[in-house]
Scaffold this active site. Structure first.
Site, PDB file in Angstrom:
ATOM      1  N   ASN A  40      37.262 148.463  15.447  1.00  0.00           N
ATOM      2  CA  ASN A  40      37.748 147.270  16.141  1.00  0.00           C
ATOM      3  C   ASN A  40      39.259 147.157  16.035  1.00  0.00           C
ATOM      4  OD1 ASN A  40      36.277 146.312  13.587  1.00  0.00           O
ATOM      5  ND2 ASN A  40      37.250 144.391  14.068  1.00  0.00           N
ATOM      6  N   ASP A  41      39.819 146.127  15.433  1.00  0.00           N
ATOM      7  CA  ASP A  41      41.249 145.816  15.601  1.00  0.00           C
ATOM      8  C   ASP A  41      42.204 146.950  15.200  1.00  0.00           C
ATOM      9  OD1 ASP A  41      39.841 143.466  15.661  1.00  0.00           O
ATOM     10  OD2 ASP A  41      40.907 142.523  14.009  1.00  0.00           O
ATOM     11  N   GLN A  57      40.422 148.855  12.052  1.00  0.00           N
ATOM     12  CA  GLN A  57      39.205 148.331  11.428  1.00  0.00           C
ATOM     13  C   GLN A  57      38.070 149.297  11.727  1.00  0.00           C
ATOM     14  OE1 GLN A  57      38.530 144.893   9.763  1.00  0.00           O
ATOM     15  NE2 GLN A  57      40.391 145.973   9.186  1.00  0.00           N
ATOM     16  N   TYR A 100      39.801 143.599   5.716  1.00  0.00           N
ATOM     17  CA  TYR A 100      39.953 143.099   7.082  1.00  0.00           C
ATOM     18  C   TYR A 100      41.382 143.304   7.584  1.00  0.00           C
ATOM     19  CZ  TYR A 100      35.326 141.004   7.875  1.00  0.00           C
ATOM     20  OH  TYR A 100      33.996 140.792   8.127  1.00  0.00           O
ATOM     21  N   SER A 101      41.629 142.827   8.790  1.00  0.00           N
ATOM     22  CA  SER A 101      42.858 143.177   9.513  1.00  0.00           C
ATOM     23  C   SER A 101      44.134 142.758   8.807  1.00  0.00           C
ATOM     24  CB  SER A 101      42.834 142.544  10.901  1.00  0.00           C
ATOM     25  OG  SER A 101      41.949 143.273  11.695  1.00  0.00           O
ATOM     26  N   ASP A 160      44.112 137.954   8.487  1.00  0.00           N
ATOM     27  CA  ASP A 160      44.893 138.793   9.406  1.00  0.00           C
ATOM     28  C   ASP A 160      46.409 138.617   9.249  1.00  0.00           C
ATOM     29  OD1 ASP A 160      42.305 139.283  10.302  1.00  0.00           O
ATOM     30  OD2 ASP A 160      42.468 137.959  12.041  1.00  0.00           O
TER      31      ASP A 160
HETATM   32  C1  FRU Z   1      39.112 140.273  14.879  1.00  0.00           C
HETATM   33  C2  FRU Z   1      38.566 140.192  13.452  1.00  0.00           C
HETATM   34  C3  FRU Z   1      39.625 139.772  12.464  1.00  0.00           C
HETATM   35  C4  FRU Z   1      39.107 140.353  11.173  1.00  0.00           C
HETATM   36  C5  FRU Z   1      38.503 141.653  11.641  1.00  0.00           C
HETATM   37  C6  FRU Z   1      37.292 142.095  10.862  1.00  0.00           C
HETATM   38  O1  FRU Z   1      38.367 141.141  15.673  1.00  0.00           O
HETATM   39  O2  FRU Z   1      37.450 139.329  13.415  1.00  0.00           O
HETATM   40  O3  FRU Z   1      39.850 138.381  12.407  1.00  0.00           O
HETATM   41  O4  FRU Z   1      40.126 140.543  10.241  1.00  0.00           O
HETATM   42  O5  FRU Z   1      38.156 141.475  12.989  1.00  0.00           O
HETATM   43  O6  FRU Z   1      36.912 143.374  11.255  1.00  0.00           O
END
Ligand code: FRU
Length: 487
Positions: A40-41, A57, A100-101, A160
């Site tokens: 993801n991010d 991520q 996480y991010s 984040d």
């Molecule tokens: C955004 C999010 C962030 C978090 C991450 C977890 O997509 O929800 O807020 O840090 O993904 O994977």
């Protein structure tokens, strides 16, 4: 499991699934993807000692969300990306349910990462810690543990960190949810990156004249562009409004002024950065050429995620192409970085294409991984359509002053659409990859980004118009990058 064991386990997962993942005809040719599992991010995007680093991520073990790792790619040209060893694995008590991010900065020759340690107990109660990790070489990281604990007034949806330096002070914005469940962005400052002073909300839902504007704001990114302070953020909980906010979550920007003394961020209205289906959690960095570069997740967490066909082959999601940002008035423009032109080969060029019927094909204009450039488009009060590989359709209606992107739903094949107002179209730059489309309109005034899954053998590109449409056309096949090669 300790960090070493987790990394070993993830590396085995990559090796064991390599053949299956790489046999997927929908595997992209010039986009960043996970070697297995879910991406993801974008995280920690930075140019460090001349090399671009992009972390992401990553759940290596499933094609769903879970305890995230930070995967890692590097590049010297923003085209060819090399896979590096895993940067962070969720091994410690303060991050046991996910690293996480977060973001990266350079300080005294070291790369310093800030990320959110996500912790959940057996009843799913959440804790959040903002953590630091340091590296001399940008490859192996030493975790320093939490540097920020949850302040009063917020729920544990507090995450984040995006860090930058202004004059001699470090600043950090974080996405947050207040205890009354409004999305906010909070600001911290620090002189040494270790001790952080909390300054409270600088903007959010029920602030700055926004009214009710979402229950959680994720992934804020604040930077200066052309003398103004631009903030990107991904709010959750906006209701659709006409053509706007059609995805489950949004990603967009404000333009304004961050007054560092108060501190408060005064800004205008929220504008979505992308008009397509798959764009979330963008993150930027400034490179050595002074460009403000952006990557975003070419995906989104929603109820249809689980129907993406690549799941059958053990992977899901990708990054967008890298884009460079600029400001015209109060509008952010996004252009594909010019380096991407180095991928161009086999040019096909038409000086004056004239379309006035449906389903017109042009010799040499076809393929699965390519760039199309339409310039000097003239459309006389009618509508104009480009259909990609018998599946996604981009339509501009001059009469309605509207652009639309259609694709088939991953879930049931029904038609889905996204729309955006525009007065006229004079230029379209389109990047098609085996299962993605990115359309830059009028030099990046608007962009549509989407995944789509056409019939694998279908390489057709067709043009239709109900009046006369003229344009100049160029097409290049895009040379496959060395993505995912390396360690
Ligand atoms: C955004 C999010 C962030 C978090 C991450 C977890 O997509 O929800 O807020 O840090 O993904 O994977």
């Amino acid at each position: 499991m300790n960090q070493h064991e987790l990394i070993e386990k993830a590396s085995r997962e990559v090796a064991q699934n390599k053949n299956t993942v790489e046999s997927d005809p929908y595997r992209l040719q010039f986009h960043i993807m996970p070697p297995v599992g879910l991406l993801n991010d974008p995280n920690g995007f930075i140019q460090f000692e001349g090399v671009y680093h992009l972390f992401y991520q990553w759940n290596p073990f499933e094609t769903s969300h879970g305890s995230k790792f930070w995967g890692h790619y590097t590049s010297t040209d923003l085209i060819n990306w090399e896979m590096k060893p895993i940067a962070l694995a969720p091994s410690e008590w303060f991050e046991k349910n996910g690293c996480y991010s977060g973001s990266a900065v350079e300080h005294e020759g070291k790369m310093v990462l800030f990320y959110t340690g996500n912790v959940k107990d057996e009843n799913d109660n959440r804790e959040t810690y903002q953590c630091m990790a340091i590296s001399d070489d940008g490859i192996t990281f030493e975790k320093k543990g939490p540097v920020i604990h949850l302040p009063e007034g917020y729920t544990a949806h507090f995450r984040d960190p995006k860090v930058w330096k202004k004059d001699d002070t470090w600043y950090m914005v974080l996405g947050a949810q207040s205890v009354d469940e409004q999305g906010k962005v909070v600001l911290y400052s620090s002189s040494d990156l270790k001790t952080w002073n909390f300054h409270g909300d600088i903007t959010g839902s029920e602030m700055n004249g926004l009214g009710s504007f979402g229950y959680m704001w994720e992934c804020p990114d604040m930077f200066e562009l052309d003398g103004k302070d631009v903030m990107l953020v991904s709010p959750q909980g906006l209701e659709p409004e006409g053509d706007l906010y059609q995805n489950l979550f949004q990603a967009g920007y404000f333009v304004g002024k961050l007054s560092y003394d108060t501190p408060f961020y005064k800004h205008g209205t929220f504008t979505e950065l992308d008009r397509g289906f798959d764009f979330y959690a963008p993150q930027t960095t400034v490179d050595e050429k002074g460009r403000r570069l952006l990557f975003a997740w070419m995906g989104i967490t929603d109820e249809n995620e689980k129907y993406q066909p690549t799941i059958k082959k053990g992977w899901i999601h990708a990054m967008t192409l890298p884009r460079v940002l600029s400001l015209k008035g109060e509008q952010v423009y996004q252009q594909p970085v010019e380096e991407l032109q180095q991928m161009r080969k086999d040019e096909v060029s038409y000086d004056d294409v004239q379309i006035r019927t449906i389903d017109v094909t042009l010799k040499g204009i076809e393929g699965t991984s390519l760039e199309l450039l339409l310039e000097e488009i003239q459309c006389e009060n009618g509508s104009f359509e480009i259909r990609f590989r018998g599946d996604a359709r981009f339509i501009f209606s001059e009469k309605e002053q509207k652009m639309s992107l259609y694709r088939k739903s991953f879930k049931d094949g029904s038609l889905e659409s996204r729309h955006c107002q525009i007065d006229e179209i004079n230029k379209l730059q389109i990047f098609l990859d085996t299962s993605s489309v990115e359309i830059f309109v009028n030099d990046g005034a608007e962009v549509f980004t989407a995944r789509y899954y056409p019939e694998v053998e279908n390489e057709s590109i067709t043009f239709s118009a109900d009046t006369m449409v003229h344009f100049q056309l160029k097409k290049w096949n895009l040379e496959h990058s060395k993505l995912n090669k390396g360690k």
